[in-house]
Write a protein that holds these residues in place. Structure first.
Motif, PDB file in Angstrom:
ATOM      1  N   ALA A 196       0.804  -1.225   0.000  1.00 32.30           N
ATOM      2  CA  ALA A 196       0.000   0.000   0.000  1.00 32.30           C
ATOM      3  C   ALA A 196       0.838   1.277   0.000  1.00 32.30           C
ATOM      4  O   ALA A 196       0.279   2.367  -0.119  1.00 32.30           O
ATOM      5  CB  ALA A 196      -0.925  -0.002   1.217  1.00 32.30           C
ATOM      6  N   VAL A 197       2.171   1.154   0.149  1.00 31.79           N
ATOM      7  CA  VAL A 197       3.021   2.353   0.141  1.00 31.79           C
ATOM      8  C   VAL A 197       3.245   2.776  -1.306  1.00 31.79           C
ATOM      9  O   VAL A 197       3.779   2.005  -2.105  1.00 31.79           O
ATOM     10  CB  VAL A 197       4.376   2.082   0.838  1.00 31.79           C
ATOM     11  N   PRO A 198       2.843   4.005  -1.686  1.00 31.63           N
ATOM     12  CA  PRO A 198       3.039   4.432  -3.078  1.00 31.63           C
ATOM     13  C   PRO A 198       4.517   4.540  -3.418  1.00 31.63           C
ATOM     14  O   PRO A 198       5.360   4.809  -2.548  1.00 31.63           O
ATOM     15  CB  PRO A 198       2.352   5.801  -3.128  1.00 31.63           C
ATOM     16  N   THR A 199       4.842   4.313  -4.683  1.00 35.58           N
ATOM     17  CA  THR A 199       6.252   4.227  -5.084  1.00 35.58           C
ATOM     18  C   THR A 199       7.005   5.538  -4.904  1.00 35.58           C
ATOM     19  O   THR A 199       8.224   5.526  -4.748  1.00 35.58           O
ATOM     20  CB  THR A 199       6.343   3.785  -6.558  1.00 35.58           C
ATOM     21  N   HIS A 200       6.300   6.675  -4.900  1.00 38.50           N
ATOM     22  CA  HIS A 200       7.003   7.949  -4.755  1.00 38.50           C
ATOM     23  C   HIS A 200       7.288   8.290  -3.290  1.00 38.50           C
ATOM     24  O   HIS A 200       8.045   9.211  -2.994  1.00 38.50           O
ATOM     25  CB  HIS A 200       6.173   9.086  -5.373  1.00 38.50           C
ATOM     26  N   ALA A 201       6.665   7.561  -2.353  1.00 38.92           N
ATOM     27  CA  ALA A 201       6.741   7.937  -0.938  1.00 38.92           C
ATOM     28  C   ALA A 201       8.079   7.559  -0.313  1.00 38.92           C
ATOM     29  O   ALA A 201       8.782   6.658  -0.781  1.00 38.92           O
ATOM     30  CB  ALA A 201       5.601   7.278  -0.167  1.00 38.92           C
ATOM     31  N   THR A 202       8.404   8.236   0.774  1.00 32.81           N
ATOM     32  CA  THR A 202       9.556   7.887   1.608  1.00 32.81           C
ATOM     33  C   THR A 202       9.053   7.028   2.764  1.00 32.81           C
ATOM     34  O   THR A 202       8.044   7.353   3.397  1.00 32.81           O
ATOM     35  CB  THR A 202      10.230   9.151   2.162  1.00 32.81           C
ATOM     36  N   LEU A 203       9.753   5.928   3.032  1.00 34.78           N
ATOM     37  CA  LEU A 203       9.381   5.016   4.114  1.00 34.78           C
ATOM     38  C   LEU A 203      10.450   5.066   5.198  1.00 34.78           C
ATOM     39  O   LEU A 203      11.634   4.831   4.927  1.00 34.78           O
ATOM     40  CB  LEU A 203       9.246   3.584   3.583  1.00 34.78           C
ATOM     41  N   VAL A 204      10.053   5.387   6.422  1.00 33.99           N
ATOM     42  CA  VAL A 204      10.971   5.425   7.560  1.00 33.99           C
ATOM     43  C   VAL A 204      10.541   4.350   8.553  1.00 33.99           C
ATOM     44  O   VAL A 204       9.416   4.379   9.066  1.00 33.99           O
ATOM     45  CB  VAL A 204      10.970   6.812   8.242  1.00 33.99           C
ATOM     46  N   LEU A 205      11.423   3.398   8.787  1.00 31.53           N
ATOM     47  CA  LEU A 205      11.159   2.308   9.723  1.00 31.53           C
ATOM     48  C   LEU A 205      11.907   2.589  11.022  1.00 31.53           C
ATOM     49  O   LEU A 205      13.138   2.698  11.028  1.00 31.53           O
ATOM     50  CB  LEU A 205      11.615   0.973   9.135  1.00 31.53           C
ATOM     51  N   VAL A 206      11.161   2.699  12.127  1.00 28.00           N
ATOM     52  CA  VAL A 206      11.740   3.050  13.422  1.00 28.00           C
ATOM     53  C   VAL A 206      11.544   1.876  14.374  1.00 28.00           C
ATOM     54  O   VAL A 206      10.445   1.313  14.454  1.00 28.00           O
ATOM     55  CB  VAL A 206      11.059   4.307  14.006  1.00 28.00           C
ATOM     56  N   GLY A 207      12.585   1.506  15.084  1.00 28.65           N
ATOM     57  CA  GLY A 207      12.432   0.402  16.027  1.00 28.65           C
ATOM     58  C   GLY A 207      13.719   0.118  16.767  1.00 28.65           C
ATOM     59  O   GLY A 207      14.779   0.666  16.453  1.00 28.65           O
ATOM     60  N   ASP A 208      13.617  -0.740  17.755  1.00 28.80           N
ATOM     61  CA  ASP A 208      14.765  -1.134  18.568  1.00 28.80           C
ATOM     62  C   ASP A 208      15.139  -2.560  18.194  1.00 28.80           C
ATOM     63  O   ASP A 208      14.472  -3.518  18.584  1.00 28.80           O
ATOM     64  CB  ASP A 208      14.386  -1.036  20.042  1.00 28.80           C
ATOM     65  N   VAL A 209      16.196  -2.700  17.425  1.00 25.28           N
ATOM     66  CA  VAL A 209      16.563  -4.010  16.882  1.00 25.28           C
ATOM     67  C   VAL A 209      17.057  -4.964  17.965  1.00 25.28           C
ATOM     68  O   VAL A 209      17.146  -6.175  17.749  1.00 25.28           O
ATOM     69  CB  VAL A 209      17.622  -3.847  15.766  1.00 25.28           C
ATOM     70  N   ASP A 210      17.373  -4.441  19.160  1.00 28.91           N
ATOM     71  CA  ASP A 210      17.863  -5.297  20.241  1.00 28.91           C
ATOM     72  C   ASP A 210      16.743  -5.938  21.043  1.00 28.91           C
ATOM     73  O   ASP A 210      16.994  -6.751  21.930  1.00 28.91           O
ATOM     74  CB  ASP A 210      18.771  -4.490  21.178  1.00 28.91           C
ATOM     75  N   GLN A 211      15.503  -5.558  20.749  1.00 29.91           N
ATOM     76  CA  GLN A 211      14.377  -6.195  21.420  1.00 29.91           C
ATOM     77  C   GLN A 211      14.151  -7.588  20.852  1.00 29.91           C
ATOM     78  O   GLN A 211      14.745  -7.986  19.854  1.00 29.91           O
ATOM     79  CB  GLN A 211      13.102  -5.366  21.229  1.00 29.91           C
TER      80      GLN A 211
END
Length: 736
Positions: free
Chosen positions: A444-459
């Motif tokens: 569902a993310v349009p191809t022109h959009a910017t995607l920012v993934l935020v999270g704590d990978v140590d969890q």
């Protein structure tokens, strides 16, 4: 000596939902006191007549008992029996008060009226056309369900499944179960292969039946997904299936081939070094998981490569504007991340508590708002979305709501055909996202959009299959900002400092000499029973007294395991009795629910818009409508009594179930008996769930083991390899 007796069922004092063993109080003719009857019953309702064959015995604690070997039931004939029978909750829509009104009007003819001329119920005050239709339907269904209950019990299966099976197959239930009981494992939630296999065996299905082989392989794969695997090695699958089914390998291989030809499985051939690292030359997927993993890799790669919208933007000027606009200053790492959010299409931001992830998100939002960009903020859970919205002062939703999930319309309404209206999509708590949810989001993310993934990978990784955030970072195909500096204000919190010490493999600060209240305590106890009793005292007395926190709403007990002396299951029983000791309630699947109990949803239910890990409070138990009402996030969710296996008590929950949530206070038992679960990311996740107070109760040795153990359980997934280019990634056509 075997005897035959007959009596009226007054009440059922105990029922084991698994095997039907029940303790029933029966009124026998000529006896003043009720008689205790014990045995395995398919379905018994107060008010029914029981004709029983068995033997008398004497229990040293409970006294005289009649042990039933065989029995049959009959509908009651007396007015009192009919009143009790109808008011027992047998028929949805008739409770004790309604039963009393009906029986007063029709007397001993009541059941005949319901069976043969139900419209006469309109003569009863308070019953209208809708209620009559409801009673007619429930009466007819109840006959079919009770017939199904008897069938299941005859074949050694809990009768509690009958309602769920009937909901799925309707009047075809008996025929469907008899023809192919293995369908139950695929179609009906809560019924696994082992239950279906037991029915099949009693119906005469052969041990090496092709249906059994196929169902067994699918069961092993489904179990693997529940343990977090997206796929499994071929040889591992065959070995586990052979152990489960005890049938020859050639039959299993034929079944595997048929499942592949039917499109239920996908086999991925591996080559080169990948075979060695994966543990085999072929990866076996349930078809949907293979599609999801491939699509996540393809869409992330394509999104990252697709040009940004052509906007005239001087990044340095934008950063200068931001410095003047924000009421706080950004660290160099954070400024660099803001710049990358303006130049890169996919960006990952990871860091522990107190490192400024939320501050960074607020800064990115400020610039995009100034650009009049369309912005979507989301998180996997309602609690995480609410926290994100409060921290950023920008509307945020769950991913399911963002993608407009509709059970009536058959799934997510946002997809490549109807993408999100967004120039920027920010997803928080990405460590919680499994491969399927990421798949639906990226569609569902349009191809022109910017995607920012935020999270704590140590969890801990997601409860569902996959290790998405870790794999995306490990692929080294996307820019990653690792926030490591703990900001000055956060350094005042021992929760934050100790979380980072644990993450670094160092023992947390545990001294408590200061008279000033701390936000982190370690209370050393070795004996499991002492730990359990101390947790009770902390919840009921010490924390509410010293910290002014509510024992139910503000305090969350987290446990490494479900079972054991300090497992979530036992602690829930103890805490329920201590914090909500009222009588009554409803018992289902071995659990007792009472009004005001704290409960948790344990599987996704899209029809109700509630998801695995959602917390709520029981507000009403309606015996007449056979419903339990739970308040979740300010709204009321109704559960039919047959759906209560979706809920568990939540005074104590597993650490895995707590992901994405924060609680004012967390109590975490940690003992060497939890050895299999003593991992650094488990302890780290537990500590970081606390907002104001974290208390670890247990063994110093167990704490040391957990801190040192940075090994994580391997999850079979090939997302990292797909992203890194070890598989060919097909180009996704641009969405019109």
């Amino acid at each position: 000596m075997t005897e035959r007796i007959q009596g009226l069922v007054e009440r059922i004092t105990y029922t084991n939902e698994e095997d039907g063993y029940s303790v029933v109080k029966v009124q026998l003719p000529g006896r003043k006191n009720l008689v205790t009857v014990i045995g395995s019953f398919a379905s018994v309702v107060p008010g029914e007549i029981l004709r029983m064959e068995g033997t008398w015995g004497f229990h040293p604690k409970f006294g005289e008992q009649f042990k039933v070997e065989r029995y049959e039931t009959a509908v009651p004939a007396s007015v009192a029996g009919i009143r009790k029978y109808l008011g027992s909750g047998l028929i949805k829509g008739i409770g004790p008060k309604m039963a009393d009104r009906i029986v007063k009007l029709f007397g001993e003819a009541t059941l005949d009226v319901i069976e043969k001329d139900v419209d006469r119920l309109l003569e009863v005050k308070g019953i209208g056309r809708y209620r009559v239709d409801q009673i007619r339907k429930a009466w007819d269904e109840q006959k079919d369900i009770r017939e199904l209950m008897v069938f299941l019990r005859t074949h050694g299966v809990s009768a509690t499944y009958a309602t769920r099976i009937f909901k799925h197959y309707g009047k075809e239930s008996l025929a469907t179960v008899s023809e192919n009981p293995y369908r139950l494992a695929m179609d009906v939630t809560g019924i696994g292969f082992l239950t279906a296999d037991r029915i099949a065996g009693s119906l005469g299905f052969k041990n090496d039946s092709p249906l059994r082989a196929e169902a067994g392989i699918l069961y092993v794969l489904l179990q693997a997904t529940e343990e977090g695997h997206v796929c499994v090695p071929h040889d591992w699958l065959m070995e586990q299936s052979r152990k489960l089914l005890e049938i020859p390998a050639p039959i299993l291989l034929e079944a595997l081939l048929r499942l592949g030809q039917d499109g239920r499985l996908t086999v991925e051939e591996l080559s080169g070094a990948l075979r060695q690292s994966f543990g085999g030359d072929r990866a076996i997927y349930l078809r949907g998981y293979h599609t999801a993993e491939c699509q996540v890799a393809q869409r992330l790669t394509y999104l990252h490569a697709f040009p940004r919208l052509r906007r005239k933007l001087d990044v340095d000027v934008a950063i200068d504007w931001l410095r003047n606009k924000l009421p706080f200053s950004l660290a160099p790492q954070q400024e660099q991340a803001v710049k990358q959010s303006l130049t890169d299409k996919v960006l990952v931001i990871t860091g522990g508590p107190g490192t400024g992830k939320t501050t960074l998100v607020r800064a990115i939002l400020a610039i995009y708002r100034q650009m009049n960009a369309a912005i979507c903020l989301a998180a996997p859970t309602g609690r995480a979305a609410k926290r994100l919205s409060e921290a950023t002062r920008h509307p945020a939703s769950t991913i399911h709501r963002l993608l407009e999930f509709s059970p009536q319309a058959g799934g997510f309404q946002r997809s490549e055909q109807k993408p999100l209206n967004a120039d920027l999509v920010i997803v928080d708590e990405t460590s919680m996202m499994d491969i399927l949810l990421m798949h639906y989001l990226l569609k569902a993310v349009p191809t022109h959009a910017t995607l920012v993934l935020v999270g704590d990978v140590d969890q801990l990784p997601s409860v569902g299959p996959g290790n998405v955030l870790r794999d995306v970072i490990a692929s080294e195909k996307f820019p990653v900002v690792r926030l490591t500096e703990i900001f000055r204000q956060a350094r005042q919190s021992r929760i934050v400092v100790n979380a980072h010490l644990v993450q670094q493999g160092r023992f947390p600060m545990t001294d408590t000499e200061s008279k000033r209240l701390q936000d982190f305590y370690f209370i050393e106890k070795e004996d499991p029973e002492e730990v359990a009793q101390l947790i009770l005292k902390l919840c009921t007395d010490r924390i509410p007294g010293r910290f002014r926190l509510d024992p139910v709403d503000d305090i969350q007990v987290l446990s490494p395991m479900h079972r054991g002396a300090v497992g979530a299951q036992r602690l829930n029983g103890l805490l329920q009795e201590a914090l909500n000791p009222q009588k009554g309630g409803i018992e289902r699947a071995g659990r007792v629910f009472r009004v005001n109990d704290k409960v948790m949803q344990i599987r996704n239910n899209y029809d109700k818009d509630v998801f695995n890990g959602d917390l709520g409070r029981v507000r009403k138990i309606d015996m007449e409508e056979q419903e339990l009402q739970v308040e979740m996030d300010g709204r009321t969710v109704s559960y039919d009594f047959s759906e209560l296996d979706e809920l568990v008590l939540a005074y104590a929950v597993s650490v895995h179930k707590s992901q994405g949530s924060e609680y004012p206070a967390v109590i975490f038992p940690l003992l060497t008996q939890h050895y299999m679960m003593l991992q650094r990311n488990l302890l780290y996740t537990a500590i970081t769930r606390a907002r104001k107070l974290a208390i670890v109760v247990g063994s110093r040795k167990a704490m040391a083991i957990a801190v040192r153990n940075d090994r994580m359980q391997k999850r079979f997934t090939l997302l990292k390899e797909r992203l890194a280019g070890e598989f060919a990634i097909a180009k996704i056509p641009e969405t019109p």
